[in-house]
Scaffold this motif. Structure first.
Motif, PDB file in Angstrom:
ATOM      1  N   ALA A 161       0.821  -1.214   0.000  1.00 57.26           N
ATOM      2  CA  ALA A 161       0.000   0.000   0.000  1.00 57.26           C
ATOM      3  C   ALA A 161       0.850   1.257   0.000  1.00 57.26           C
ATOM      4  O   ALA A 161       0.339   2.358  -0.120  1.00 57.26           O
ATOM      5  N   ARG A 214      -8.615   5.950   4.855  1.00 55.09           N
ATOM      6  CA  ARG A 214      -7.579   4.958   4.586  1.00 55.09           C
ATOM      7  C   ARG A 214      -6.245   5.436   5.139  1.00 55.09           C
ATOM      8  O   ARG A 214      -5.912   6.606   5.078  1.00 55.09           O
ATOM      9  N   SER A 251      -7.854   8.140  -0.287  1.00 54.08           N
ATOM     10  CA  SER A 251      -9.015   7.605   0.409  1.00 54.08           C
ATOM     11  C   SER A 251     -10.323   7.910  -0.308  1.00 54.08           C
ATOM     12  O   SER A 251     -11.257   7.122  -0.252  1.00 54.08           O
ATOM     13  N   ALA A 262      -3.286  -3.981   3.491  1.00 56.96           N
ATOM     14  CA  ALA A 262      -4.684  -3.582   3.732  1.00 56.96           C
ATOM     15  C   ALA A 262      -5.370  -4.662   4.565  1.00 56.96           C
ATOM     16  O   ALA A 262      -6.339  -4.392   5.273  1.00 56.96           O
ATOM     17  N   ARG A 263      -4.841  -5.867   4.484  1.00 55.29           N
ATOM     18  CA  ARG A 263      -5.376  -6.964   5.304  1.00 55.29           C
ATOM     19  C   ARG A 263      -5.379  -6.570   6.774  1.00 55.29           C
ATOM     20  O   ARG A 263      -6.289  -6.944   7.506  1.00 55.29           O
ATOM     21  N   CYS A 307      -5.479  -3.474   7.933  1.00 58.47           N
ATOM     22  CA  CYS A 307      -6.076  -2.178   8.279  1.00 58.47           C
ATOM     23  C   CYS A 307      -7.519  -2.101   7.831  1.00 58.47           C
ATOM     24  O   CYS A 307      -8.423  -2.087   8.656  1.00 58.47           O
ATOM     25  N   HIS A 308      -7.778  -2.096   6.520  1.00 60.27           N
ATOM     26  CA  HIS A 308      -9.149  -1.877   6.086  1.00 60.27           C
ATOM     27  C   HIS A 308      -9.749  -3.059   5.323  1.00 60.27           C
ATOM     28  O   HIS A 308     -10.706  -2.867   4.570  1.00 60.27           O
ATOM     29  N   SER A 309      -9.209  -4.264   5.499  1.00 58.50           N
ATOM     30  CA  SER A 309      -9.850  -5.393   4.797  1.00 58.50           C
ATOM     31  C   SER A 309     -11.309  -5.559   5.238  1.00 58.50           C
ATOM     32  O   SER A 309     -12.163  -5.903   4.418  1.00 58.50           O
ATOM     33  N   CYS A 346      -5.653  -2.032  -3.241  1.00 60.39           N
ATOM     34  CA  CYS A 346      -6.858  -2.870  -3.297  1.00 60.39           C
ATOM     35  C   CYS A 346      -7.467  -2.814  -4.705  1.00 60.39           C
ATOM     36  O   CYS A 346      -7.809  -3.850  -5.274  1.00 60.39           O
ATOM     37  N   VAL A 365      -3.296   2.664  -0.108  1.00 64.38           N
ATOM     38  CA  VAL A 365      -3.970   1.428   0.286  1.00 64.38           C
ATOM     39  C   VAL A 365      -5.241   1.241  -0.536  1.00 64.38           C
ATOM     40  O   VAL A 365      -5.606   0.123  -0.900  1.00 64.38           O
ATOM     41  N   GLN A 366      -5.891   2.349  -0.898  1.00 65.51           N
ATOM     42  CA  GLN A 366      -7.053   2.222  -1.776  1.00 65.51           C
ATOM     43  C   GLN A 366      -6.617   1.660  -3.124  1.00 65.51           C
ATOM     44  O   GLN A 366      -7.219   0.725  -3.651  1.00 65.51           O
ATOM     45  N   GLN A 393      -2.924   4.390   4.500  1.00 66.46           N
ATOM     46  CA  GLN A 393      -1.677   4.506   3.759  1.00 66.46           C
ATOM     47  C   GLN A 393      -1.914   5.203   2.431  1.00 66.46           C
ATOM     48  O   GLN A 393      -2.998   5.122   1.851  1.00 66.46           O
TER      49      GLN A 393
END
Lengths: 344, 678
Positions: free
Chosen positions: B106, B329, B453, B133-134, B136-138, B338, B334-335, B331
């Protein structure tokens, strides 16, 4: 020294800028693809991207004399005595600096030539010509008529341009300014009576921008120590200690010194901008912090710029450019707070 | 004088501010703000302000490193790449493609992430590709896809300042997302109501209308209770529920027992405050929910996210400006990572790997047969590595030995590997364990894109040449792929974007050329599409929004006699995640140079812990010594610490129990003890 007056047609400005850029380092307001305007070095090919109808540049001229970070000297051997000075002071022409920012350089001159003469800063200033472009309109975000630093300067400039219809009336204010006019004489004509009159009218008209506060009153309030504590609490609760308002400020000069090693092996002693809104700025070994609180930090900045500087140098440490208001992530509004202080 | 201002995108959090890198005579000297870009608007946070400082840091890895006899030896690229490719080929031959895994990043560009997953899928032949992301925002991706059909922030960052109510839960925006914190402050200054739900009295709580200080891990009870109140007072949006959603009756049944009195017992929040908060959220429209890892990093992370979606749908706060469900988000990309499918179950644009039509599309585009079997998450790759079935990992810009929960478990897993390759810019605890380290170029030394984000794809521009012999990470992946017999021939990252855009419907209209002046927000379906400011207008991505019936569950570990505290972890404004960059930045590290734990004064008194005194915090997984920050800002029987410090790594203590749906670890709540060092 009496001001000499000249005239240059606005149409001749690109030619003048091209001529400067071909011989010297020219720094002028440049617009880019997103519409930001910054003071930047201009090459001869880029003269067309110079803009002169702006409120103010995002950056101030400070960084050309006191850069964000710079190496002071390079370690060349095993001992700390083996060191070479590495700084560079080039001849530069700054074109299109707003009066508030020229006044800010005047302030920095006092700071850097005090008890300790800062060789780096002063050499760069010696080698610079600053061409000030006066303001003919009032702007919402800035307040030079309150700090006495514009919309036109009475002194403290090398050259000042007064926009009058299709031409600029040009005032010289220093030997460096006069020498500059001589170097580029073919672009300038002597001013006639009508030019002088028009320029004086323009200056008078611009001076009518109403002041937003009285700096004397603000000085009195701060030095009396009677400003209500709620103000400092409010600033402290909003301030995120990011340093943005201080880094962007044309007069903030604090720096910290550190030793640096680059990946290419160059070892230098450096300085970089520092800011009094960082806790680490005053915190001592062991953790004690003489400023103590966010409120203390907030108060220190207002006192420094609007009270102590007047005592020390006879001038305000704020030149009214308004940049700090545009940079705060906590919506601390310096101008509104000064007005609150005045009315407290 | 050569001074350039290079407009780029910040490498820190997911807000995606643009700023200028100041480059003087080829070296970084500072950063300047940009006034006319969409997110920054003349502002920079303290990390952005200092982002230049690590680029030319002496600790940068300048050459490939190969571990020989337990020591790293500098090598040539030819030797390092030769070793990496021959090992990957050999392990694939002996154990099959699914014995290999790729951890993309990310922190890196979209173009790198696209190539990393293409490398895993088309070159190695496995869907074992995932990224941080797993952790943090998974749960956001999993939860919001189930509720709305799209796993991203519904609205735009700049809309937050115009909300009439902001409901912030498990989000410390002023610390972790300062330019969003600014918008929250701006909304409040314009008269918006602010509700902050956080076990700590964070900065936003100081000026909030309501601060709900619930126990970590009780979010569902809290959210169900708010819905219970809204429904019982008939403040819900009946027409929105009828026309736009399904599953309301199931949800209604589930929340009916969460009366204010019942929720008070679970959350520790006075019921009067819950009623007040519910009324404000339901009546001040538009209302925007912002949440961050306080919601996701739980064993019920996905359910937490779906509960938030329930609350927003209940009041019709989706599909209009300044409303919505807004995961912030963490990082920079990170968006994008994904979106680019550095995920084991989808191709770029969230197209499932087990959908035969999609598989065919990518087989045609990439010219190879692809696996229809979803791969392993990073959580599961570690579990399988410990068991011995994952043999080799390729990690790009990741440091799980500091960032993943229960790092002893991570160490055991990495020790079991036959071969570990790490792309890094600095030596890290994870890199120390590698067989080969490949030196990457930092954000300032390459061109590409980050997606922030609010789904905005923005350019990252090269400001200086790569340090030493380091290479941009996308080039390293190209080198490895090509050497393994699948040529990755791209002249630049714009060409990579041109390859991925037609394959990725939500990025269909995006090219580097189009985003030179301003970023574009996906979905951006074709070259004429203007991008999408907010999602789910008139219709949810999945058709109807779906209410889910959700029951609260306690964290995997709850306080007991031996471990009577709840330990929660998080971030501070002056540092970033595992501190690789910020701990190396003078002005940032000077602010918070040492680890500390926050404890309530009453608890500290009972235990004889003094202000600033040393104490030992222990969990079932380990113990750490640190100073106490005694503050009434934290609830009793709760401890809080950051995970920025390598010398006192909080993730030695955290629990690797994970959410069964999204596989995220429970960083935000585990049982702990604390005692004074005397």
């Amino acid at each position: 020294m009496a001001h000499e007056r000249f005239v240059i047609n606005k149409n001749d400005i690109p030619g003048l800028l091209g001529a400067i850029a071909s011989k010297e380092v020219l720094i002028a307001p440049i617009g880019n693809e997103v519409g930001d305007i910054n003071l930047l070095p201009v090459s001869g090919d880029d003269v067309s991207s110079v803009v002169l109808d702006y409120e103010n540049t995002i950056n101030s001229p400070k960084e050309f004399f006191h850069p964000d970070s710079e190496a002071l000297f390079r370690f060349t051997g095993a001992s700390h005595d083996d060191a070479d000075m590495v700084y560079v002071a080039e001849e530069i022409v700054l074109f299109g600096v707003r009066p508030c920012d020229t006044a800010a350089l005047g302030y920095l001159d006092k700071v850097f030539s005090g008890d300790f003469e800062d060789e780096l800063y002063l050499k760069r200033r010696d080698k610079s010509v600053v061409i000030t472009l006066g303001c003919t309109e009032c702007h919402n975000g800035c307040f030079c008529t309150s700090t006495g630093t514009g919309p036109f300067l009475e002194s403290g400039f090398d050259i000042q341009l007064v926009p009058v219809a299709t031409r600029y009336v040009v005032y010289t204010g220093s030997d460096k300014g006069s020498a500059f006019i001589e170097r580029y004489g073919k672009y300038f004509k002597s001013a006639k009576a009508v030019d002088k009159r028009d320029a004086e009218l323009a200056v008078l008209k611009a001076a009518k921008c109403p002041p937003k506060f009285s700096s004397d009153k603000v000085y009195d309030r701060l030095s009396s120590g009677k400003v209500h504590g709620d103000l400092w609490k409010d600033v402290a609760s909003r301030c995120q200690s990011c340093g943005s308002c201080l880094f962007i400020c044309p007069t903030c000069y604090c720096f910290t010194v550190y030793d640096n090693e680059r990946p290419d092996g160059e070892k230098t002693r450096c300085r970089q901008w520092d800011a009094c809104y960082f806790r680490g700025f005053t915190r001592m070994a062991g953790g004690a912090d003489p400023v103590g609180s966010g409120e203390g930090m907030a108060k220190r900045k207002y006192n420094h710029k609007l009270w102590h500087d007047k005592d020390r140098f006879g001038i305000s440490g704020c030149v009214g450019c308004g940049r700090c208001n545009e940079s705060c992530v906590g919506n601390v509004n310096w101008l509104e707070n000064i007005i609150r202080i005045e009315k407290s | 004088m050569k001074l350039n201002y290079v407009l780029t995108t910040c490498p820190y959090c997911g807000v995606g501010c643009n700023f200028y890198l100041k480059v003087k005579d080829g070296h970084m000297i500072g950063v300047a703000p940009s006034r006319n870009t969409h997110i920054a608007k003349g502002r920079i946070c303290v990390k952005g302000q200092n982002a230049w400082a690590i680029v030319e840091h002496k600790d940068r890895i300048k050459n490939p490193l190969i571990k020989k006899g337990g020591k790293f030896i500098e090598s040539s690229w030819i030797e390092a790449l030769g070793l990496v490719t021959s090992k990957f080929k050999d392990i694939k031959r002996r154990h099959g493609a699914d014995s290999l895994g790729v951890w993309s990043s990310a922190r890196c560009t979209n173009e790198l992430n696209y190539l990393a997953q293409k490398f895993a899928r088309a070159v190695l032949g496995t869907n074992n590709v995932d990224h941080c992301a797993r952790t943090c925002h998974s749960p956001t991706v999993a939860g919001l896809i189930r509720s709305f059909g799209s796993g991203a922030m519904t609205n735009s960052i700049d809309e937050i300042k115009d909300a009439k109510c902001i409901f912030a839960i498990g989000s410390n925006a002023t610390e972790a997302h300062p330019l969003i914190g600014w918008r929250v402050r701006s909304a409040k200054d314009k008269g918006a109501k602010l509700i902050v739900c956080d076990p700590r009295r964070i900065d936003m709580a100081e000026y909030a209308d309501i601060h709900i200080q619930h126990y970590p891990g009780t979010d569902i009870a809290l959210l169900n209770c708010l819905m219970n109140i809204i429904i019982s007072e008939s403040l819900h949006d009946l027409s929105f529920i009828k026309n736009r959603t399904e599953g309301f009756d199931d949800m209604l049944k589930a929340v009916s027992r969460y009366t204010p009195a019942y929720a008070e017992k679970i959350t520790g929040v006075p019921k009067g405050l819950l009623i007040k908060a519910a009324r404000i959220y339901a009546t001040e429209s538009p209302a925007s929910i912002i949440y961050t890892l306080g919601i996701t990093e739980h064993t019920v992370g996905t359910e937490n996210v779906m509960s938030i979606a329930n609350l927003a749908m209940l009041t019709g706060n989706v599909g209009k400006p300044s409303s919505g469900v807004n995961p912030l988000r963490g990082q920079n990309n990170v968006q994008g990572a994904c979106d680019m499918a550095a995920l084991p179950d989808v191709y770029p644009g969230y197209q499932r790997v087990d959908d035969p039509a999609i598989q065919k599309k990518f087989e045609k585009a990439w010219g190879v047969a692809l696996s229809p079997r979803p791969g392993l998450t990073v959580t599961d790759q570690l579990i399988e590595a410990r068991k011995g079935s994952i043999k080799a990992l390729y990690m790009i810009g990741e440091d799980p030995l500091r960032s993943d929960p229960n790092i002893n478990h991570v160490r055991e897993a990495l020790e079991k590997l036959e071969f570990l390759v790490v792309n890094e810019i600095f030596m890290s605890p994870t890199a120390e364990m590698a067989d080969v380290i490949l030196p990457g170029a930092s954000f300032a030394e390459k061109t590409g894109t980050f997606t922030n984000s609010d789904r905005r794809v923005q350019l990252v521009r090269k400001a200086i040449e790569p340090i030493g012999n380091s290479r941009p990470d996308w080039k390293i992946v190209c080198d490895i792929a090509s050497k393994m017999g699948y040529p990755f021939d791209y002249k630049d990252t714009a060409e990579i974007m041109d390859e991925l855009a037609p394959l990725t419907p939500i990025y269909g209209g995006i090219s580097h050329k189009r985003i030179e002046k301003a970023g574009l927000q996906w979905p951006c379906l074709d070259k004429g599409h203007p991008g999408t400011q907010y999602l789910h207008k008139d219709k949810f991505s999945r058709g109807l929004g779906k209410f889910h019936a959700i029951e609260d569950k306690p964290p995997a570990e709850v306080p007991d006699k031996d471990y009577p505290f709840i330990l929660s972890t998080g971030r501070m404004r002056f540092h970033y995640n595992v501190g690789t960059m910020t701990r190396r930045t003078n002005l940032l590290n000077r602010e918070f140079p040492r680890m500390f734990v926050e404890i309530n004064p009453l608890d500290a008194d009972e235990l004889g812990i003094r202000k600033g005194g040393e104490c030992i915090v222990a969990t079932r997984r380990g113990s750490l010594r640190m100073r106490a920050r005694v503050t009434s800002g934290i609830k009793r029987k709760v401890l809080w610490m950051s995970f920025h410090y390598t010398e006192a790594p909080a993730n030695l203590l955290t629990n690797d129990a994970f959410c069964p749906i999204s596989r995220i670890g429970e960083y935000k709540a585990c049982a702990a003890s604390v005692e004074a060092v005397v």
